[in-house]
Design a protein around this motif. Structure first.
Motif, PDB file in Angstrom:
ATOM      1  N   ASN A 185     -25.969  70.180 -31.787  1.00  0.00           N
ATOM      2  CA  ASN A 185     -26.154  70.332 -33.238  1.00  0.00           C
ATOM      3  C   ASN A 185     -26.362  69.006 -33.957  1.00  0.00           C
ATOM      4  OD1 ASN A 185     -25.912  73.177 -33.198  1.00  0.00           O
ATOM      5  ND2 ASN A 185     -23.678  73.026 -33.214  1.00  0.00           N
ATOM      6  N   ASP A 225     -31.383  80.929 -27.055  1.00  0.00           N
ATOM      7  CA  ASP A 225     -30.150  80.605 -27.780  1.00  0.00           C
ATOM      8  C   ASP A 225     -29.011  81.428 -27.185  1.00  0.00           C
ATOM      9  OD1 ASP A 225     -28.044  80.241 -29.573  1.00  0.00           O
ATOM     10  OD2 ASP A 225     -29.358  80.245 -31.325  1.00  0.00           O
ATOM     11  N   GLU A 227     -26.211  81.852 -28.294  1.00  0.00           N
ATOM     12  CA  GLU A 227     -25.380  82.405 -29.375  1.00  0.00           C
ATOM     13  C   GLU A 227     -23.904  82.010 -29.218  1.00  0.00           C
ATOM     14  OE1 GLU A 227     -27.332  86.313 -31.171  1.00  0.00           O
ATOM     15  OE2 GLU A 227     -26.724  86.641 -29.098  1.00  0.00           O
ATOM     16  N   ASP A 228     -23.700  80.781 -28.772  1.00  0.00           N
ATOM     17  CA  ASP A 228     -22.331  80.270 -28.613  1.00  0.00           C
ATOM     18  C   ASP A 228     -22.035  79.149 -29.601  1.00  0.00           C
ATOM     19  OD1 ASP A 228     -23.958  78.293 -27.638  1.00  0.00           O
ATOM     20  OD2 ASP A 228     -22.925  78.067 -25.715  1.00  0.00           O
ATOM     21  N   GLY A 229     -22.899  79.011 -30.598  1.00  0.00           N
ATOM     22  CA  GLY A 229     -22.704  77.987 -31.613  1.00  0.00           C
ATOM     23  C   GLY A 229     -23.413  76.680 -31.346  1.00  0.00           C
ATOM     24  N   THR A 230     -23.987  76.521 -30.134  1.00  0.00           N
ATOM     25  CA  THR A 230     -24.658  75.265 -29.789  1.00  0.00           C
ATOM     26  C   THR A 230     -26.118  75.250 -30.224  1.00  0.00           C
ATOM     27  OG1 THR A 230     -25.367  76.022 -27.595  1.00  0.00           O
ATOM     28  CG2 THR A 230     -23.180  75.013 -27.759  1.00  0.00           C
ATOM     29  N   HIS A 231     -26.654  76.401 -30.615  1.00  0.00           N
ATOM     30  CA  HIS A 231     -28.077  76.521 -30.962  1.00  0.00           C
ATOM     31  C   HIS A 231     -28.939  75.923 -29.854  1.00  0.00           C
ATOM     32  CE1 HIS A 231     -25.913  76.595 -34.874  1.00  0.00           C
ATOM     33  NE2 HIS A 231     -26.705  77.649 -35.049  1.00  0.00           N
TER      34      HIS A 231
END
Length: 290
Positions: A185, A225, A227-231
């Motif tokens: 990110n 993605d 979908e673990d918040g790392t994009h």
């Protein structure tokens, strides 16, 4: 008498299984034939290139899916030695529809893009010499995309070489790799794909816009993605993959981005993903309605 009944039962079971096998096989054959009628039939080869540490096995599922859908029945492998010599395993048949060339770099863990680009050029020259190809399509995964970008930078204006029709980029590392030159990110892109920070060799790759201009090249850019918040797909950030849009601008005939989500969108799983394979197959070969 009991033994006779047992044997009769066995024979009937064998006949039933055989008939079912024939019916299923015929159904699959008819389905494949019907689906294949939806695809173009031309002699333009499509070259698949793996990423860092990969091999022709990285391309195996996608190619197999193309065969299953009746797109092609002619696949060969181009093996590039550590010295850059190209050996073709198999032959492109005269008049074959939509032939596929899987590329395998024996030295698959070196990061010199100029060398990789030259090796890719060597494959094209070999195909041009032996089969007189004039155009080609490209499918790349991970670092294979950066190799191809460097190829286009170095040789894209050479009209003596086969010319690019369509390209599919999967998990492209155009502006970095996580834990190498980018943190999770850390970098974002705007609506035009322009990154908030440009990692080498991104600035140099900006010349691609001019190289692609006016050549009617079609581009499909696929990324994942978790979908673990790392994009990211766990290895490459979405911003790195999406920055291709900024590099090419409005130069391609058309440009499309396609996002896949979840566990099956993990970096190495993208080239084993049925939906990804089907999308790139449709993009490369589906008949266009006029």
């Amino acid at each position: 008498m009991k033994k006779l009944w047992v044997w009769l039962t066995v024979i009937v079971a064998i006949i039933v299984v055989a008939v079912l096998g024939i019916v299923i096989s015929q159904h699959q054959s008819n389905h494949k034939s019907m689906e294949s009628s939806n695809f173009t039939k031309n002699q333009t080869p499509t070259l698949f290139l793996h990423g860092y540490g990969g091999s022709a096995n990285s391309e195996k599922y996608m190619v197999k899916r193309a065969e299953q859908r009746g797109v092609t029945n002619n696949t060969i492998t181009a093996i590039v030695s550590k010295e850059g010599a190209v050996k073709l395993k198999g032959k492109l048949k005269s008049g074959a529809s939509n032939p596929i060339v899987k590329i395998e770099l024996e030295d698959n863990k070196q990061g010199y893009l100029d060398k990789n680009a030259k090796w890719f050029k060597n494959v094209l020259v070999k195909l041009q010499k032996e089969y007189h190809i004039k155009h080609f399509n490209f499918v790349g995964h991970s670092m294979g995309n950066l190799t191809f970008a460097q190829y286009m930078m170095t040789y894209g204006k050479d009209n003596a070489l086969p010319q690019l029709n369509k390209q599919v980029n999967i998990a492209g590392t155009f502006n970095g790799v996580l834990d190498m030159n980018e943190k999770v990110n850390e970098i974002s892109v705007d609506d035009n794909g322009k990154p908030s920070r440009m990692n080498p060799p991104f600035q140099q790759l900006r010349a691609l816009k001019d190289i692609y201009n006016g050549k009617n090249i079609e581009v499909l850019n696929i990324y994942g993605d978790l979908e673990d918040g790392t994009h990211s797909d766990g290895r490459v950030s979405n911003s790195s993959s999406k920055s291709l849009k900024y590099l090419l601008g409005d130069s391609p005939k058309n440009y499309k981005e396609s996002l896949y989500k979840g566990k099956s969108a993990q970096h190495s799983q993208l080239h084993e993903n049925k939906a990804v394979a089907d999308e790139l197959i449709d993009f490369l070969w589906e008949k266009q309605e006029h």
